[in-house]
Motif scaffolding. Structure first.
Motif, mmCIF file in Angstrom:
data_model
loop_
_atom_site.group_PDB
_atom_site.id
_atom_site.type_symbol
_atom_site.label_atom_id
_atom_site.label_comp_id
_atom_site.label_asym_id
_atom_site.label_seq_id
_atom_site.Cartn_x
_atom_site.Cartn_y
_atom_site.Cartn_z
ATOM 1 N N ARG A 334 -22.674 -42.451 -37.333
ATOM 2 C CA ARG A 334 -23.325 -43.081 -36.189
ATOM 3 C C ARG A 334 -24.214 -44.195 -36.720
ATOM 4 O O ARG A 334 -24.915 -44.010 -37.720
ATOM 5 C CB ARG A 334 -24.159 -42.050 -35.424
ATOM 6 N N LYS A 335 -24.205 -45.341 -36.078
ATOM 7 C CA LYS A 335 -24.822 -46.531 -36.659
ATOM 8 C C LYS A 335 -26.303 -46.370 -36.958
ATOM 9 O O LYS A 335 -26.781 -46.780 -38.008
ATOM 10 C CB LYS A 335 -24.594 -47.745 -35.759
ATOM 11 N N GLY A 336 -27.077 -45.832 -36.071
ATOM 12 C CA GLY A 336 -28.507 -45.742 -36.309
ATOM 13 C C GLY A 336 -29.214 -47.070 -36.094
ATOM 14 O O GLY A 336 -28.724 -47.967 -35.408
ATOM 15 N N CYS A 337 -30.371 -47.237 -36.728
ATOM 16 C CA CYS A 337 -31.172 -48.446 -36.545
ATOM 17 C C CYS A 337 -30.542 -49.645 -37.250
ATOM 18 O O CYS A 337 -29.743 -49.485 -38.172
ATOM 19 C CB CYS A 337 -32.584 -48.218 -37.083
ATOM 20 N N TYR A 338 -30.925 -50.822 -36.793
ATOM 21 C CA TYR A 338 -30.358 -52.055 -37.343
ATOM 22 C C TYR A 338 -31.347 -53.197 -37.133
ATOM 23 O O TYR A 338 -32.296 -53.096 -36.339
ATOM 24 C CB TYR A 338 -29.025 -52.374 -36.673
ATOM 25 N N PHE A 339 -31.140 -54.287 -37.861
ATOM 26 C CA PHE A 339 -31.967 -55.476 -37.685
ATOM 27 C C PHE A 339 -31.422 -56.279 -36.507
ATOM 28 O O PHE A 339 -30.256 -56.667 -36.511
ATOM 29 C CB PHE A 339 -31.955 -56.343 -38.953
ATOM 30 N N ILE A 340 -32.267 -56.518 -35.517
ATOM 31 C CA ILE A 340 -31.798 -57.253 -34.341
ATOM 32 C C ILE A 340 -31.500 -58.704 -34.712
ATOM 33 O O ILE A 340 -32.040 -59.244 -35.676
ATOM 34 C CB ILE A 340 -32.822 -57.223 -33.190
ATOM 35 N N ASP A 341 -30.645 -59.335 -33.923
ATOM 36 C CA ASP A 341 -30.312 -60.744 -34.135
ATOM 37 C C ASP A 341 -31.179 -61.617 -33.249
ATOM 38 O O ASP A 341 -31.804 -61.150 -32.293
ATOM 39 C CB ASP A 341 -28.831 -60.989 -33.855
ATOM 40 N N TYR A 342 -31.208 -62.911 -33.558
ATOM 41 C CA TYR A 342 -32.112 -63.810 -32.832
ATOM 42 C C TYR A 342 -31.687 -64.008 -31.382
ATOM 43 O O TYR A 342 -32.505 -64.374 -30.526
ATOM 44 C CB TYR A 342 -32.210 -65.160 -33.539
ATOM 45 N N ALA A 343 -30.402 -63.746 -31.063
ATOM 46 C CA ALA A 343 -29.923 -63.949 -29.692
ATOM 47 C C ALA A 343 -30.150 -62.733 -28.806
ATOM 48 O O ALA A 343 -29.814 -62.766 -27.619
ATOM 49 C CB ALA A 343 -28.437 -64.304 -29.719
ATOM 50 N N ASN A 344 -30.725 -61.659 -29.348
ATOM 51 C CA ASN A 344 -30.989 -60.455 -28.578
ATOM 52 C C ASN A 344 -31.852 -60.800 -27.364
ATOM 53 O O ASN A 344 -32.908 -61.443 -27.487
ATOM 54 C CB ASN A 344 -31.700 -59.429 -29.462
#
Length: 520
Positions: A334-344
């Motif tokens: 399961r992916k879990g946490c991630y670094f958001i992208d600037y287009a979020n």
């Protein structure tokens, strides 16, 4: 035809030169025109491979893939070697010109000469730490004036020991040149805006990094220890970083513009959907969560309110957790946490590391503090290593979290120490050297976040922090951290004689061949 053309040019009449200036294809340049592009174009390759290579090896992120050639399993294509070699040798030529053009200019400038030497030392040290023996003394010998001569296109590979010894000389020369404090064009310097004293601090701080890197080699150890001691004990002669104000970084001020030279290369060079695709590793994330570290706290004043300063998003189904690296193919994660992208849509923009202005890092003040902590722990310099560690922790946090002060006497830091203690991180003055090294390098690991391949270099040098590789069943390469990248294939074809000589001297051109400073 060449002689005829030359004779015609030499016989030109008055005014011809002024009438025939090409405004587009500029044939001559100067140090002030070359410096900013050289810096920006040198930082981006390090950022790129920090994200795709260093972070995967060092368990910052992990790609969710069952395919072959996964970096986090230590199985990657040999073509991984090409990019940094190609990118940085080009920029080394530019830094060489920053130095040489300032030396031969109508009005020579010692500061540009020193800055050029720093740029060369920085990139050459990175290249030799990646590949081992590389072209050095005979490299960059092509024509600098547009002449017909190509220079030496098949340079010999220098031994890493010889490269390092000369880098120390180059940085000493840079320190001496910069001590003259000759002014430069402010707009040419995106790093320090013309502050020559800060450039001088970078020269000596960088030398500390390199001295520590090779200090484990018996044949140079005493020389390295003596030089570290000399730098630390003579701050007027060898100034070093004193706070985060001295950090060597280019601030990306261009927003999302595709034409501004100071737009973050993460914005222009990485698709937004790709930036957020890797999961964050549990090795990186779990301690930060356990410590309630200000870098991941969402609430103000440390965070933005909805997300923390590192731009880490919750798992898509909710919750804060990372993915363990080195999992077996077919073992769905399961992916879990991630670094958001600037287009979020909700928390993107400058809240994302993709657009964050602070990611263009060459060297931070916190790294210097951890260098001094290790030197003190080994008895090479005076002072309590704990004090250097604490300052390194505070400054590493402050770099990303402005509301967290650098002052270790602040109540904020006292609270953080309590949280570290609750999370199992407690400095012990009476601990063994190996335990102290682990304590130092756990925190240095976070301080080196986003700094090209420095986490990988330091792990290879020290074996710290403990990545628990034996517990990662999906690792290939015998579960051994790669020690280097192989030489690019085209180098083998274009420079075969010197390539074979380098392999004979260093060892097989494989990822497990230790470079000089790693060998016993």
């Amino acid at each position: 035809m060449v002689l005829m053309a030359t004779s015609i040019l030499l016989s030109c009449t008055k005014g011809f030169k002024d009438l025939n200036v090409d405004p587009i294809n500029i044939l001559h340049t100067s140090s002030d025109k070359l410096l900013a592009p050289a810096l920006v174009n040198s930082i981006w390759p390090g950022m790129s491979r920090n994200r795709s290579f260093n972070n995967e090896l060092m368990q910052v992120t992990v790609s969710l893939s069952d395919g072959d050639n996964t970096t986090f399993r230590y199985a990657f294509r040999t073509s991984m070697s090409d990019y940094l070699w190609n990118a940085w040798y080009v920029q080394l030529t530019n830094f060489k010109q920053v130095d040489s053009l300032a030396r031969i200019a109508e009005k020579p400038n010692a500061s540009y000469q020193g800055i050029g030497k720093i740029g060369k030392a920085w990139l050459f040290s990175n290249l030799t730490d990646i590949y081992g023996d590389i072209p050095y003394s005979q490299a960059l010998s092509g024509s600098l004036d547009g002449g017909a001569g190509q220079g030496n296109v098949t340079p010999a590979f220098d031994r890493q020991k010889d490269i390092y010894l000369d880098l120390f000389k180059q940085l000493d020369e840079a320190n001496t040149l910069l001590a003259k404090n000759e002014s430069i064009v402010i707009s040419s310097d995106p790093l320090y805006k013309g502050d020559i004293t800060k450039w001088r601090k970078l020269a000596n701080s960088l030398q500390l990094r390199l001295l520590l890197r090779v200090s484990g080699k018996a044949e140079v150890q005493q020389q390295c220890i003596a030089k570290i001691k000399q730098i630390v004990e003579n701050p007027d002669q060898y100034p070093i970083f004193e706070s985060n104000d001295d950090c060597a970084r280019v601030l990306w001020s261009g927003g999302t513009s595709t034409t501004d030279p100071y737009t973050s290369p993460f914005v222009t060079g990485v698709r937004s959907q790709d930036f957020g695709s890797p999961a964050i590793c549990s090795f990186f994330l779990d301690p930060l969560l356990k410590w309630s570290d200000p870098r991941v706290v969402s609430s103000t004043p440390y965070g933005y309110g909805a997300i923390g300063r590192l731009g880490i998003a919750q798992a898509s189904g909710g919750g804060w957790f990372g993915v363990r690296s080195g999992y077996l193919p077919g073992d769905a994660q399961r992916k879990g946490c991630y670094f958001i992208d600037y287009a979020n849509a909700s928390n993107g923009g400058t809240r994302s590391l993709q657009q964050n202005e602070k990611t263009g890092i060459i060297m931070q003040y916190a790294e210097v503090q951890f260098i001094l902590a290790e030197a003190a722990a080994k008895g090479w310099i005076s002072g309590n290593p704990r004090d250097y560690v604490y300052q390194g922790i505070a400054s590493a946090i402050n770099y990303w979290v402005p509301a967290f002060p650098e002052d270790t006497a602040s109540s904020n830091f006292e609270t953080h120490l309590e949280l570290l203690s609750d999370g199992g991180y407690i400095w012990d003055d009476n601990a063994s050297l190996d335990t102290k090294m682990e304590m130092i390098h756990v925190q240095k690991y976070y301080a080196l976040f986003m700094t090209d391949l420095q986490q990988w270099f330091e792990y290879r040098r020290t074996g710290h922090p403990d990545l628990h590789l034996s517990q990662l069943p999906g690792l290939q390469n015998g579960g051994v951290m790669p020690a280097r990248l192989v030489y690019p294939v085209y180098v083998q074809a274009a420079n075969p004689t010197n390539y074979r000589a380098a392999v004979a001297a260093q060892g097989p051109d494989e990822i497990n061949t230790n470079v000089w400073w790693q060998k016993p």
